[in-house]
Design a protein around this motif. Structure first.
Motif, PDB file in Angstrom:
ATOM      1  N   TYR A  47       0.834  -1.213   0.000  1.00  0.00           N
ATOM      2  CA  TYR A  47       0.000   0.000   0.000  1.00  0.00           C
ATOM      3  C   TYR A  47       0.861   1.252   0.000  1.00  0.00           C
ATOM      4  O   TYR A  47       1.882   1.316   0.686  1.00  0.00           O
ATOM      5  CB  TYR A  47      -0.917   0.040   1.222  1.00  0.00           C
ATOM      6  N   GLU A  51      -1.517   9.227  -4.961  1.00  0.00           N
ATOM      7  CA  GLU A  51      -2.725   9.217  -5.786  1.00  0.00           C
ATOM      8  C   GLU A  51      -2.677   8.133  -6.857  1.00  0.00           C
ATOM      9  O   GLU A  51      -3.705   7.607  -7.266  1.00  0.00           O
ATOM     10  CB  GLU A  51      -2.921  10.584  -6.437  1.00  0.00           C
ATOM     11  N   TYR A  53      -1.531   5.203  -6.550  1.00  0.00           N
ATOM     12  CA  TYR A  53      -1.652   3.847  -5.994  1.00  0.00           C
ATOM     13  C   TYR A  53      -2.892   3.135  -6.520  1.00  0.00           C
ATOM     14  O   TYR A  53      -2.817   2.007  -6.999  1.00  0.00           O
ATOM     15  CB  TYR A  53      -1.680   3.880  -4.463  1.00  0.00           C
ATOM     16  N   TYR A  54      -4.033   3.785  -6.435  1.00  0.00           N
ATOM     17  CA  TYR A  54      -5.270   3.125  -6.846  1.00  0.00           C
ATOM     18  C   TYR A  54      -5.275   2.832  -8.335  1.00  0.00           C
ATOM     19  O   TYR A  54      -5.695   1.772  -8.772  1.00  0.00           O
ATOM     20  CB  TYR A  54      -6.489   3.955  -6.435  1.00  0.00           C
ATOM     21  N   TYR A  55      -4.782   3.751  -9.119  1.00  0.00           N
ATOM     22  CA  TYR A  55      -4.726   3.542 -10.565  1.00  0.00           C
ATOM     23  C   TYR A  55      -3.798   2.382 -10.901  1.00  0.00           C
ATOM     24  O   TYR A  55      -4.157   1.487 -11.652  1.00  0.00           O
ATOM     25  CB  TYR A  55      -4.265   4.818 -11.262  1.00  0.00           C
ATOM     26  N   MET A  58      -4.886  -1.026  -8.313  1.00  0.00           N
ATOM     27  CA  MET A  58      -6.234  -1.552  -8.481  1.00  0.00           C
ATOM     28  C   MET A  58      -6.614  -1.750  -9.949  1.00  0.00           C
ATOM     29  O   MET A  58      -7.232  -2.741 -10.303  1.00  0.00           O
ATOM     30  CB  MET A  58      -7.252  -0.624  -7.815  1.00  0.00           C
ATOM     31  N   GLU A  59      -6.239  -0.817 -10.796  1.00  0.00           N
ATOM     32  CA  GLU A  59      -6.630  -0.902 -12.195  1.00  0.00           C
ATOM     33  C   GLU A  59      -5.667  -1.749 -13.027  1.00  0.00           C
ATOM     34  O   GLU A  59      -6.090  -2.519 -13.873  1.00  0.00           O
ATOM     35  CB  GLU A  59      -6.703   0.500 -12.811  1.00  0.00           C
ATOM     36  N   CYS A  64       3.082   1.161  -7.549  1.00  0.00           N
ATOM     37  CA  CYS A  64       3.499   2.521  -7.876  1.00  0.00           C
ATOM     38  C   CYS A  64       5.017   2.603  -7.724  1.00  0.00           C
ATOM     39  O   CYS A  64       5.648   1.738  -7.118  1.00  0.00           O
ATOM     40  CB  CYS A  64       2.802   3.534  -6.973  1.00  0.00           C
TER      41      CYS A  64
END
Length: 101
Positions: A47, A51, A53-55, A58-59, A64
């Motif tokens: 984790y 910003e 990180y999620y892109y 998760m995507e 990152c």
């Protein structure tokens, strides 16, 4: 991917990977100084507070470059370790959260 590799090397070469070690408990908080901000992360959980990180995670199912920088710094033994007392943990976390807001 080449850009991310350059970002990782830049962070590592400028000692941007920091391990905040709290004693005597041994609690650890990792931070990485990126291009514009400092981000905290948990490399064991994969984790990062950035910003992207999620892109990325998760995507795309990728890490990152901050997480990559921690792994690279560990391998190259280029980590700046900062020792704190356990009594400083709460104030450290509060300051970290304030910086993120």
């Amino acid at each position: 991917m080449k850009k991310e590799s350059g970002d990782v090397e830049s962070i590592v070469s400028t000692n941007g990977v920091k391990l905040h070690l709290f004693e005597p408990s041994g609690r650890k908080i990792w931070t990485v100084v990126g291009k514009e901000n400092e981000h905290w992360l948990d490399s064991d959980l994969g984790y990062c507070s950035c910003e992207d990180y999620y892109y990325n995670a998760m995507e795309k199912g990728r890490q990152c470059y901050h997480l990559q920088a921690v792994q690279t710094a560990i391998k190259q033994d280029k980590i700046e370790t900062i020792i704190f007392q356990d009594s400083e943990f709460d104030s450290f976390i509060s300051a970290l959260i304030q910086d993120m807001l």
